[in-house]
Scaffold this active site. Structure first.
Site, PDB file in Angstrom:
ATOM      1  N   PRO A  10       0.884  -1.042  -0.201  1.00 54.57           N
ATOM      2  CA  PRO A  10      -0.174  -0.403  -0.093  1.00 54.57           C
ATOM      3  C   PRO A  10       0.367   1.129  -0.261  1.00 54.57           C
ATOM      4  CG  PRO A  10      -0.411  -1.175   1.676  1.00 54.57           C
ATOM      5  CD  PRO A  10       0.884  -1.682   1.085  1.00 54.57           C
ATOM      6  N   ASN A  11       0.041   2.043  -0.573  1.00 49.89           N
ATOM      7  CA  ASN A  11       0.920   3.700  -1.030  1.00 49.89           C
ATOM      8  C   ASN A  11       2.316   3.954  -1.630  1.00 49.89           C
ATOM      9  OD1 ASN A  11      -0.869   4.546   0.815  1.00 49.89           O
ATOM     10  ND2 ASN A  11      -0.183   4.016   2.605  1.00 49.89           N
ATOM     11  N   ARG A  18       4.580  11.281  -2.383  1.00 53.50           N
ATOM     12  CA  ARG A  18       4.971  10.807  -0.707  1.00 53.50           C
ATOM     13  C   ARG A  18       6.310  10.679  -0.248  1.00 53.50           C
ATOM     14  NH1 ARG A  18       4.930   4.485   1.610  1.00 53.50           N
ATOM     15  NH2 ARG A  18       3.478   5.131   3.713  1.00 53.50           N
ATOM     16  N   TYR A  23      11.509   8.848   1.322  1.00 51.63           N
ATOM     17  CA  TYR A  23      11.373   7.764   0.220  1.00 51.63           C
ATOM     18  C   TYR A  23      11.592   7.848  -0.868  1.00 51.63           C
ATOM     19  CZ  TYR A  23       7.374   5.869   3.695  1.00 51.63           C
ATOM     20  OH  TYR A  23       7.295   5.351   4.632  1.00 51.63           O
ATOM     21  N   ASN A  74       7.855  -5.478  -0.457  1.00 49.09           N
ATOM     22  CA  ASN A  74       7.861  -4.732  -0.058  1.00 49.09           C
ATOM     23  C   ASN A  74       6.237  -4.233   0.485  1.00 49.09           C
ATOM     24  OD1 ASN A  74       7.516  -2.061   1.995  1.00 49.09           O
ATOM     25  ND2 ASN A  74       9.071  -0.376  -0.189  1.00 49.09           N
ATOM     26  N   ALA A  77       3.042  -1.013   4.798  1.00 51.52           N
ATOM     27  CA  ALA A  77       2.254  -0.592   6.443  1.00 51.52           C
ATOM     28  C   ALA A  77       2.005  -2.053   6.319  1.00 51.52           C
ATOM     29  CB  ALA A  77       1.510   0.372   6.576  1.00 51.52           C
ATOM     30  N   HIS A  80       4.171  -3.867   9.326  1.00 49.60           N
ATOM     31  CA  HIS A  80       3.512  -4.299  10.272  1.00 49.60           C
ATOM     32  C   HIS A  80       2.106  -4.977  11.384  1.00 49.60           C
ATOM     33  CE1 HIS A  80       6.914  -1.716   9.647  1.00 49.60           C
ATOM     34  NE2 HIS A  80       6.348  -0.465   9.205  1.00 49.60           N
ATOM     35  N   ASP A  87       1.043 -15.129   7.227  1.00 49.83           N
ATOM     36  CA  ASP A  87       0.775 -16.892   6.720  1.00 49.83           C
ATOM     37  C   ASP A  87       0.420 -17.716   5.771  1.00 49.83           C
ATOM     38  OD1 ASP A  87       0.576 -16.745  10.030  1.00 49.83           O
ATOM     39  OD2 ASP A  87      -1.939 -16.789   9.536  1.00 49.83           O
ATOM     40  N   GLU A  98      12.665  -9.829   1.883  1.00 45.85           N
ATOM     41  CA  GLU A  98      11.579  -8.575   3.180  1.00 45.85           C
ATOM     42  C   GLU A  98      12.639  -7.227   1.948  1.00 45.85           C
ATOM     43  OE1 GLU A  98      10.963  -8.331   7.170  1.00 45.85           O
ATOM     44  OE2 GLU A  98      10.228  -6.960   6.810  1.00 45.85           O
ATOM     45  N   HIS A 100      12.646  -2.222   2.419  1.00 46.02           N
ATOM     46  CA  HIS A 100      12.079  -1.550   2.718  1.00 46.02           C
ATOM     47  C   HIS A 100      12.452  -0.506   1.653  1.00 46.02           C
ATOM     48  CE1 HIS A 100       9.375  -3.008   5.499  1.00 46.02           C
ATOM     49  NE2 HIS A 100      10.221  -4.084   5.245  1.00 46.02           N
ATOM     50  N   LEU A 101      12.736   0.803   1.752  1.00 40.62           N
ATOM     51  CA  LEU A 101      13.165   2.084   1.138  1.00 40.62           C
ATOM     52  C   LEU A 101      13.968   2.227   2.245  1.00 40.62           C
ATOM     53  CD1 LEU A 101      10.102   2.927  -1.652  1.00 40.62           C
ATOM     54  CD2 LEU A 101      12.452   2.912  -1.792  1.00 40.62           C
ATOM     55  N   SER A 102      12.879   2.926   3.490  1.00 46.99           N
ATOM     56  CA  SER A 102      13.595   3.808   4.507  1.00 46.99           C
ATOM     57  C   SER A 102      13.428   2.748   5.760  1.00 46.99           C
ATOM     58  CB  SER A 102      12.226   4.300   5.220  1.00 46.99           C
ATOM     59  OG  SER A 102      11.998   3.511   5.907  1.00 46.99           O
ATOM     60  N   ARG A 107      12.935   4.863  12.614  1.00 49.63           N
ATOM     61  CA  ARG A 107      11.496   5.785  12.121  1.00 49.63           C
ATOM     62  C   ARG A 107      11.353   5.545  13.436  1.00 49.63           C
ATOM     63  NH1 ARG A 107       9.002   4.837   6.796  1.00 49.63           N
ATOM     64  NH2 ARG A 107       8.102   6.761   7.417  1.00 49.63           N
ATOM     65  N   ARG A 111       7.113   1.080  14.445  1.00 50.11           N
ATOM     66  CA  ARG A 111       7.607   0.785  11.812  1.00 50.11           C
ATOM     67  C   ARG A 111       8.529  -0.619  12.738  1.00 50.11           C
ATOM     68  NH1 ARG A 111       5.469   3.365   7.825  1.00 50.11           N
ATOM     69  NH2 ARG A 111       4.898   5.603   9.545  1.00 50.11           N
TER      70      ARG A 111
HETATM   71  C1  DQA Z   1       7.995   1.179   3.940  1.00 56.91           C
HETATM   72  C2  DQA Z   1       8.549   1.474   5.581  1.00 56.91           C
HETATM   73  C3  DQA Z   1       7.281   0.844   5.940  1.00 56.91           C
HETATM   74  O1  DQA Z   1       7.059   1.339   7.240  1.00 56.91           O
HETATM   75  C4  DQA Z   1       5.362   1.705   5.356  1.00 56.91           C
HETATM   76  O2  DQA Z   1       4.904   2.344   6.136  1.00 56.91           O
HETATM   77  C5  DQA Z   1       5.313   2.017   3.822  1.00 56.91           C
HETATM   78  C6  DQA Z   1       6.377   1.679   3.300  1.00 56.91           C
HETATM   79  C7  DQA Z   1       8.958   1.319   3.331  1.00 56.91           C
HETATM   80  O3  DQA Z   1       9.485   0.968   2.217  1.00 56.91           O
HETATM   81  O4  DQA Z   1      10.675   2.164   3.950  1.00 56.91           O
HETATM   82  O5  DQA Z   1       4.812   2.140   3.378  1.00 56.91           O
HETATM   83  O6  DQA Z   1       7.925   0.174   3.354  1.00 56.91           O
END
Ligand code: DQA
Length: 147
Positions: A10-11, A18, A23, A74, A77, A80, A87, A98, A100-102, A107, A111
């Protein structure tokens, strides 16, 4: 050719707009082109999806059963919160990287906990869009070890 599935949660379709300070300013389209180019140079076949819906991500993981060699995930959210995604990973037994950009550990505290990490092979966090390139490298290495 080994099959890699990249799942953006998502997002992540909002990248570019964003929170660019966190990011980066590249759009998802640009990032996907980079991932694609890198995967092709490694001799990997790549499919990329983005979804804002937990159930769709679960279904994408289920559909990958028996067809995909490595998933780069990725989960945004849902990382978390989502027991359902975790599952699904356990059910299909496909190695998951797994991404993550950040750096989720630098943070907010909410997270710091990943539902995905315990069922992932490993985690790459904090390198911006380069996290996905590192994800492709890790996927290529997993495939090399298997063959
Ligand atoms: C994220 C980190 C998550 O905490 C956040 O909710 C995201 C992006 C990242 O790529 O850094 O949507 O997965």
């Amino acid at each position: 050719m080994p099959n890699i599935l990249v799942i953006h949660g998502p997002n992540l379709n909002m990248l570019g707009i964003r929170e660019p300070g966190i990011y980066g300013s590249e759009t998802l389209e640009v990032i996907n082109e980079q991932i694609h180019r890198h995967a092709t140079s490694k001799g990997l076949s790549l499919q990329i999806i983005q979804s804002n819906h937990e159930g769709e991500i679960v279904e994408a993981i289920q559909k990958a059963y028996n067809t995909v060699d490595v998933i780069i995930l990725n989960a945004g959210a849902y990382t978390h919160t989502s027991l359902a995604i975790r599952d699904a990973i356990s059910a299909v037994k496909i190695p998951v990287i797994e991404v993550h950009l950040s750096n989720i550990y630098s943070r907010e505290e909410f997270r710091h906990k990943s539902m995905i990490s315990p069922v992932a092979v490993g985690q790459i966090s904090g390198f911006g869009s380069y996290s996905y390139i590192l994800g492709i490298e890790a996927a290529a290495e997993l495939i090399r070890r298997k063959t």
